[in-house]
Design a protein around this motif. Structure first.
Motif, short mmCIF file in Angstrom:
data_model
loop_
_atom_site.label_atom_id
_atom_site.label_comp_id
_atom_site.label_asym_id
_atom_site.label_seq_id
_atom_site.Cartn_x
_atom_site.Cartn_y
_atom_site.Cartn_z
N ALA A 2 6.15 3.90 3.90
CA ALA A 2 5.42 3.47 2.70
C ALA A 2 6.40 3.25 1.55
CB ALA A 2 4.38 4.51 2.31
N HIS A 3 7.37 4.14 1.45
CA HIS A 3 8.36 4.01 0.40
C HIS A 3 9.15 2.71 0.55
CE1 HIS A 3 11.40 6.20 -2.33
NE2 HIS A 3 10.27 6.04 -2.98
N MET A 13 -11.83 -1.01 7.41
CA MET A 13 -11.64 0.27 6.74
C MET A 13 -12.98 0.97 6.53
SD MET A 13 -8.45 0.88 6.34
CE MET A 13 -8.21 2.10 5.04
N GLN A 71 7.15 -0.27 -0.50
CA GLN A 71 7.18 -0.35 -1.96
C GLN A 71 8.49 -0.98 -2.44
OE1 GLN A 71 4.64 0.20 -3.58
NE2 GLN A 71 5.10 0.82 -5.67
N MET A 110 0.48 3.22 -4.22
CA MET A 110 1.44 4.18 -3.67
C MET A 110 0.90 5.59 -3.81
SD MET A 110 4.37 3.76 -2.28
CE MET A 110 5.47 4.97 -1.53
N GLU A 149 6.65 -4.25 9.70
CA GLU A 149 5.40 -4.45 10.43
C GLU A 149 5.39 -3.62 11.71
OE1 GLU A 149 4.84 -8.59 11.14
OE2 GLU A 149 3.37 -8.76 9.54
N LYS A 160 8.36 -4.66 -1.85
CA LYS A 160 7.54 -5.37 -2.83
C LYS A 160 8.32 -5.58 -4.13
CE LYS A 160 3.16 -3.96 -3.20
NZ LYS A 160 2.07 -2.93 -3.17
N MET A 186 -10.49 -6.92 7.00
CA MET A 186 -9.75 -5.67 6.89
C MET A 186 -10.55 -4.64 6.10
SD MET A 186 -7.34 -4.22 8.15
CE MET A 186 -5.60 -4.24 8.46
N GLN A 232 -4.45 -8.42 11.26
CA GLN A 232 -3.17 -8.69 10.59
C GLN A 232 -2.54 -9.98 11.14
OE1 GLN A 232 -2.40 -7.07 8.12
NE2 GLN A 232 -0.20 -7.12 7.76
N LYS A 276 -4.37 -12.93 9.76
CA LYS A 276 -4.02 -13.22 8.37
C LYS A 276 -2.69 -13.98 8.30
CE LYS A 276 -4.62 -9.78 5.36
NZ LYS A 276 -4.65 -8.34 4.95
N MET A 278 2.40 -11.14 2.34
CA MET A 278 2.65 -10.32 3.52
C MET A 278 3.02 -8.88 3.15
SD MET A 278 4.73 -12.66 6.19
CE MET A 278 3.91 -13.86 7.24
N SER A 326 -0.02 -7.09 2.35
CA SER A 326 -0.76 -6.79 3.58
C SER A 326 -0.17 -5.57 4.29
CB SER A 326 -0.72 -7.98 4.52
OG SER A 326 -1.75 -8.87 4.25
N LEU A 327 1.14 -5.45 4.20
CA LEU A 327 1.81 -4.31 4.88
C LEU A 327 1.23 -2.99 4.40
CD1 LEU A 327 5.62 -5.14 5.00
CD2 LEU A 327 4.09 -4.74 6.92
N MET A 328 1.05 -2.87 3.09
CA MET A 328 0.54 -1.61 2.55
C MET A 328 -0.89 -1.36 3.02
SD MET A 328 1.58 0.94 1.21
CE MET A 328 2.38 1.68 -0.20
N GLU A 329 -1.66 -2.43 3.08
CA GLU A 329 -3.03 -2.31 3.59
C GLU A 329 -3.02 -1.82 5.04
OE1 GLU A 329 -5.50 -5.90 3.84
OE2 GLU A 329 -5.74 -5.66 1.68
N MET A 330 -2.14 -2.42 5.82
CA MET A 330 -2.00 -2.05 7.24
C MET A 330 -1.56 -0.59 7.34
SD MET A 330 -2.42 -3.78 9.97
CE MET A 330 -2.29 -3.24 11.68
N TYR A 331 -0.66 -0.21 6.47
CA TYR A 331 -0.19 1.17 6.46
C TYR A 331 -1.35 2.12 6.23
CZ TYR A 331 2.28 5.36 4.92
OH TYR A 331 2.71 6.64 4.78
N MET A 332 -2.16 1.80 5.23
CA MET A 332 -3.31 2.66 4.93
C MET A 332 -4.27 2.71 6.11
SD MET A 332 -2.90 4.08 2.02
CE MET A 332 -4.48 4.65 1.40
N SER A 333 -4.47 1.58 6.76
CA SER A 333 -5.41 1.56 7.89
C SER A 333 -4.86 2.42 9.04
CB SER A 333 -5.69 0.12 8.32
OG SER A 333 -5.28 -0.13 9.63
#
Ligand SMILES: [Mg+2]
Ligand SMILES: [Mg+2]
Ligand SMILES: [Mg+2]
Ligand SMILES: [Mg+2]
Ligand SMILES: [Mg+2]
Ligand SMILES: [Mg+2]
Ligand SMILES: [Mg+2]
Ligand SMILES: [Mg+2]
Ligand SMILES: [Mg+2]
Ligand SMILES: [Mg+2]
Ligand SMILES: [Mg+2]
Ligand SMILES: [Mg+2]
Ligand SMILES: [Mg+2]
Ligand SMILES: [Mg+2]
Ligand SMILES: [Mg+2]
Ligand SMILES: [Mg+2]
Ligand SMILES: [Mg+2]
Ligand SMILES: [Mg+2]
Ligand SMILES: [Mg+2]
Ligand SMILES: [Mg+2]
Ligand SMILES: [Mg+2]
Ligand SMILES: [Mg+2]
Ligand SMILES: [Mg+2]
Ligand SMILES: [Mg+2]
Ligand SMILES: [Mg+2]
Ligand SMILES: [Mg+2]
Ligand SMILES: [Mg+2]
Ligand SMILES: [Mg+2]
Ligand SMILES: [Mg+2]
Ligand SMILES: [Mg+2]
Ligand SMILES: [Mg+2]
Lengths: 363, 363, 363, 363, 363
Positions: B220-221, C292, B224, A290, B208, B227, C288, C224, C227, B283, B286-293
């Motif tokens: 992002a919040h 990145m 979190q 985060m 997603e 999760k 992924m 995504q 996955k 999943m 993965s969402l956070m990873e997708m967010y970062m990408s």
């Protein structure tokens, strides 16, 4: 293996466990803590259903008969760094040297050993001091038929609840034997772990808020500290589940059948504590993720400001630059409204850019 | 361990489980929930294949005979924070104090204990409230030969389906004993977990979409939060698989052979729920990873705009700057078409740059 | 738990499994698929080594005698959403209501249940449709001594190979009993999983190429999706290994010793499939990461262009700015070659910069 | 599941394992490799302590008597894509069709099957070709009482050491039976795995250096290739540990007690190989992390150059811009030393900036 | 598998374990270390409770009788690369060739083998050299009834503590047999692992500080080195736990009951060491994360400086550019205070910007 020749850290000799133990025979009693040498004090509580007596002494030999006395007794050895005292105590009570080595080894991992005539356990008391920092203290327990010996470094401990219940006369604890006392002490240690969990949970919640509001490097540092704290607490608490489980399944004649439901209750707590620690561990790892995501957001904000400012003013400055050239023949310069036309053009460009960035949702 | 001296969080005394439990003997009945103290109400359903009777009471003693009565009865204890009432009820039905402690411990992890004459279980009811938020409520069950006692905090529960099937007269449940009722209540709790899974799944699908469309910090919040929600739900649901499995394998005489296929069916559900939770957990990570990408993509976009604007206009501004110098001897300035030549040069440069960025696919 | 008050997703009532199941007794036959209600058709193949007969019917009662008939028969129930038909069929063949519930539960996890007189299995057929998308269909099998009942939703299935081998007369399958047919159907399901694995593998290879050539956000989106696809396929296939293993170790009298080597062969396939899925899962996570890393590379490229352009032209523009100042007393401006000297200086600077960036390998 | 309608990859029909196997009965001999059909050659070595004979043949029937002959024989079947030849060989030696299917299935996972009268094993030979690329070849072994049959695709193999030891007459291998030959062949396969590990280790070391010196996208690509290579090698090697362990614990009468210590030695190797692979896997994942960190460093470098250039020259250019304004009334312009004062001011600013960035350690 | 044709690393022939072992029969004694060939020296200590004798020899045959002599003897074989000497020693003491192969295989994974008449163990001594680098040395032990043979490469070892305790006469070790000596040697190896752990811990603490203070690429490189060091140490130490556990549970008549509590004590240490290694591993992975987060922070700082400088001065430069235009008709230029008004405007803008960035907390 010698990958980095330069900065090899000098392992501090003074507190090095390895240095103090290497070369010694197993069973050599070696205090590993950091405290100055002090005399050990024995605080004894002797009780049965009718009466309870409390006294302090430092005369071990006088206590030898308690081991199989008619009452139950709790001998609380405060101060474990006088190695010869501990060795003498061991002889009086007939304790194995390996046990004594572990009893004063403040780095000893939690464990239960069955020596046949007596059970031996090592635990970590964890509690919060006045500044709400986590304090960890080594504690060792020996269970004889009618006596419990407890080894600890300082007077401060987590057993005041047990002492109060003993003194209260009413209540189950006075009616039962040494094995129930042994359980009650372990139970008291476990109960205090919940306080530690609550403190970790509170830290996670504060950090979550801060990560979202203001992800400074200091916050990252504190997340890192939290992760290490969880790792250390886990190291101390994690073995408890297996220990209590093994105690429950053991066939030691020292644990009476009546005490088993209470051990099962304690096992319940251990399972729950381990699960919570696992969750806190995952949460603390999420915190760092985060943090990185919020850092990226901040960076994005910074870059947007730069891009907007540069994209708007660089072209405008170029236009101004054009009409700052000194060519002889630049007809626009001599028109009456040229200056105003250029201003108009610039304002149109400016507004157009604002619209463009608005549409891109950068503003 | 005291890594951070400054901001130690003050563990809130009021709701601290540790504070309320520390120092107490095991088996001390201590309500841990957040509700105000209210009187407990007993809602009883007494039935056999022919007849069914429903009534409310608060007189525990009158129910003592039900434990081994000719009919099956379901005693639903609503309200568990009157500790002395619970203690009295425990005495009337001969319940172990450790059981009572767990029955009112709203933080108790799901579990099954076999006390020989009766079985005891603690579970978490999870359901969605009107705002589709996940609500979790503590529930405890005791199974006697002919009676089931159910402890819960509020009237609202997940058992209306069971009540309706009982009242309907037709159907298997009226023909079978207390063990089938016990199963039916657990089955009803498990059935409601699927609703929770569907709600989590729906949240993942919404997030997603949002991560892809508009990765704001708020998203992002919420990832979190999701999760954490999955972690908490997992904590409550995960133990069910083992519990039901153990119930199935137990040799308690209280569970008849006819009820076993139904427990196996419930076990099936538990396995599936745990697998789904595991998938949702992966999943949500993965969402956070997708967010970062996607954040990186956005940043890339921003930087491309800046680079294109700067790369095009900075050289042009430089050229304008050249001809804005005030040297006496700059022959170009006095040529008739110098100004137009410079314009031409700039336009060529401008178009060249556009082509360059086009070819790099930045435009 | 109610962490986010605003956007709670409304769980769609219509297809909600939870809504349709909550409150119902276990064993209630509830079709969970998305298909419109249609009449069920029974496609029967009756065979022994000499003769084979195929016919369609919808008259269940006529088939009751097949269960223990002299020939082996395969009853293929196509269409499982007519709940009363299924219930009737269940009665005719003496099937447990819990079995029937699972047979029509299109969300049921793969499993094998041993009901003593018959074995019951639920599986997922996976195959590629004409657009090469992965299709998953629920299938349930019941094995009696001389009969196999197969439940499926649509005519399309993965069993044409088995039908052809039956009709061919030569070959092992006609000579063996219902247990070999049961195996052959499961084997056929497993054989088709390899096709799915090949399709996943092909997708990974395509995405690997694209990630390297052109890491657009659309590629991230497809990674995504991949996955999630792997997670879902794993959910359906993963239980097979344990199922087939359990079938092999079971002591059911329905599975003859001659069929065991074939089950062992199928188990081999399951182990291999699970390993491949595990590898595909790790590869999809690597994709992924690779994405990145390539994004970062692209960003680096963008920033280098910006930095080079700005670093070269900003100092040059500054020099031009100097000589664009209007001070009265600027001696350079009046020298004859001042302008050319400045040009020279600028060219030297320009070339120096190019060398500098060349040496840094940014060009 | 059909998440992406557009680019469904067309699974190549030609080499699709699934396509070739689907619909066929188990036990159907189907060659799955990529080699053109060639005639199989049988290379036989017949030996006892006194004599050794080597010859080639393609007449299977002549070899039928070897199975239980007085000498030990090793029949090396080179070329396995003539399916009818393999079928005939199977009949002559009485081999199970499922065995034959696996023997020619070049995709078969390593395994050991005990058929009572004979043992069957499938393995992967891995070795480096002349270009140091990893080559993997399918090999299958059948152990009879006095004969070992070996199936492989090509002449090239990893068994020349075994052949040489056989021909040497001295040495243990000539004195022992077929089971020792069987072990020696497996041992030879395992010995070659160490060569593969060394090659992977060497690649990791090279990449580590390159990641540190020059993290180009091409390096990232090769890290990705390495990760896939480790995954594939692991898939082929990983099952060996369990296989050899099972062989060691098996009670097959075909494995004499004298051969067991040798199998234990091979098991040792397998354990070590699996551990090394695990370490290489973690190292290859670390490589990507390291790559990303070095990329970030490079980016940081780029941004520092840009920031320093811009921060120094933009304010200076602003000052020049001020005195390039054309206001009538700008007293500084007319002072004698104004130009020099401005130069002084700029130089002071320039040096101040350099100090500032020096102190920040950006220079 | 041949994914990258170009840079295949040439596996160095000289030290390649695979090359030296491939093609050899198992049990062939092959020294794998890097040391030059030297003569082996036998350092013997023969003792019982009364007397102790120490001498050096190279005559193996003279020692044959020690194996079952009246005293306990410790034969320390220093230098293991004279393969024929080792073979002869093996014959004299009746050792299995597979044992001898492992005894000189310096790459051998730690293990215990029970050969009935003797036990065989391979271990790694780990200690710090004078530069505090981790040194790993191969050591092999054989336990006969009255003799322990120890194989090592160099004189330097971790057993000086054991030798001193032997010479001291007092103390348990002289009173007990060869099995206690065997334990004491293993215990001494394990005791030294704590020194290694402390050195790793110290490195982690130093790196933590540096990551926070100054995250240079060199720090990232050292974190990577640390991770590899932890992996390697783990590979050598990790098997010890299982080995000692197996030794404890073995039923070998060579281990007397009196030695078991000591083995249990050693097992304790192994468990703790493995836990600590696991924690160090997690910490070293966290270090890299922390490094990346600090890198991002630094980048953020850089970008803020750039953005602030550019955002402040680009608009100001634009204004100056406006009034640098050469339009004939620009009324502002001719006003008396125009220049001062523009200065005022610029100062207001400048201060406004500073406030803006202050409020954004970028300053
Ligand atoms: Mg020691
Ligand atoms: Mg020790
Ligand atoms: Mg520990
Ligand atoms: Mg409890
Ligand atoms: Mg845990
Ligand atoms: Mg968890
Ligand atoms: Mg308590
Ligand atoms: Mg408690
Ligand atoms: Mg819980
Ligand atoms: Mg079911
Ligand atoms: Mg699970
Ligand atoms: Mg799980
Ligand atoms: Mg999963
Ligand atoms: Mg239900
Ligand atoms: Mg149900
Ligand atoms: Mg499933
Ligand atoms: Mg097969
Ligand atoms: Mg798997
Ligand atoms: Mg894998
Ligand atoms: Mg098939
Ligand atoms: Mg098959
Ligand atoms: Mg495989
Ligand atoms: Mg070996
Ligand atoms: Mg492994
Ligand atoms: Mg590892
Ligand atoms: Mg070999
Ligand atoms: Mg070998
Ligand atoms: Mg090893
Ligand atoms: Mg110890
Ligand atoms: Mg470990
Ligand atoms: Mg850990």
């Amino acid at each position: 293996m010698a990958t980095n020749k330069k900065k090899q850290p000098s392992v501090k000799k003074k507190n090095s466990r390895a240095r103090r133990k290497i070369g010694k025979a197993p069973g050599t009693i070696t205090y590993l803590g950091k405290r100055e040498k002090t005399a050990s004090v024995l605080k004894v509580i002797e009780y049965d259903e009718q009466k309870l007596e409390e006294f302090e002494t430092s005369d071990v030999d006088a206590l030898a008969s308690f081991r199989a006395g008619p009452c139950t007794s709790w001998i609380d050895v405060v101060g474990i760094n006088d190695e010869s005292f501990i060795e003498h105590l061991g002889k009086v009570f007939g304790l194995n040297p390996l046990l004594l080595e572990d009893a004063v080894n403040t780095e000893q991992r939690p464990k239960i050993d069955d020596y046949g005539d007596y059970l031996f356990g090592v635990f970590k008391m964890l509690y919060l001091d006045e500044q709400k920092n986590i304090v960890s203290e080594h504690v060792a327990l020996v269970l004889f038929e009618n006596t419990v010996i407890l080894f600890q470094e300082l007077e401060e401990d987590v057993f005041s609840g047990v002492r109060n219940r003993l003194r209260a006369k009413t209540g189950r604890i006075r009616a039962r034997g040494a094995d129930y006392l042994f359980f009650a002490l372990i139970d008291s240690i476990i109960d205090h772990y919940f306080e530690i969990l609550e403190s970790i949970n509170a830290k996670i919640e504060i950090l979550e808020e801060e990560v979202y509001q203001d992800p400074t490097p200091e916050v990252a540092h504190r997340i890192q500290d939290l992760k290490k704290e969880v790792l250390k607490v886990r190291k101390w608490i994690f073995p408890m589940r297996e220990l209590v489980g093994r105690l429950l399944d053991s066939e030691s004649k020292l644990i009476s059948k009546d005490t088993q439901p209470f051990l099962r209750d304690a096992l319940d707590h251990c399972v729950e504590i381990n699960e919570s620690l696992q969750i806190y561990r995952e949460m603390s790892m999420s915190l760092m993720e985060m943090y990185m995501s919020n850092m990226s957001n901040k960076m994005n904000e910074v870059m947007k400001v730069l891009t907007i400012m540069a994209s708007i003013f660089i072209p405008l400055t170029f236009i101004a630059g054009i009409y700052g050239m000194n060519f002889k023949n630049m007809p626009e310069l001599n028109t009456e409204y040229g200056y105003y036309v250029v201003w108009g053009l610039m304002i149109v460009l400016f507004i157009g850019m604002l619209f463009y960035f608005k549409r891109k949702q950068w503003l």
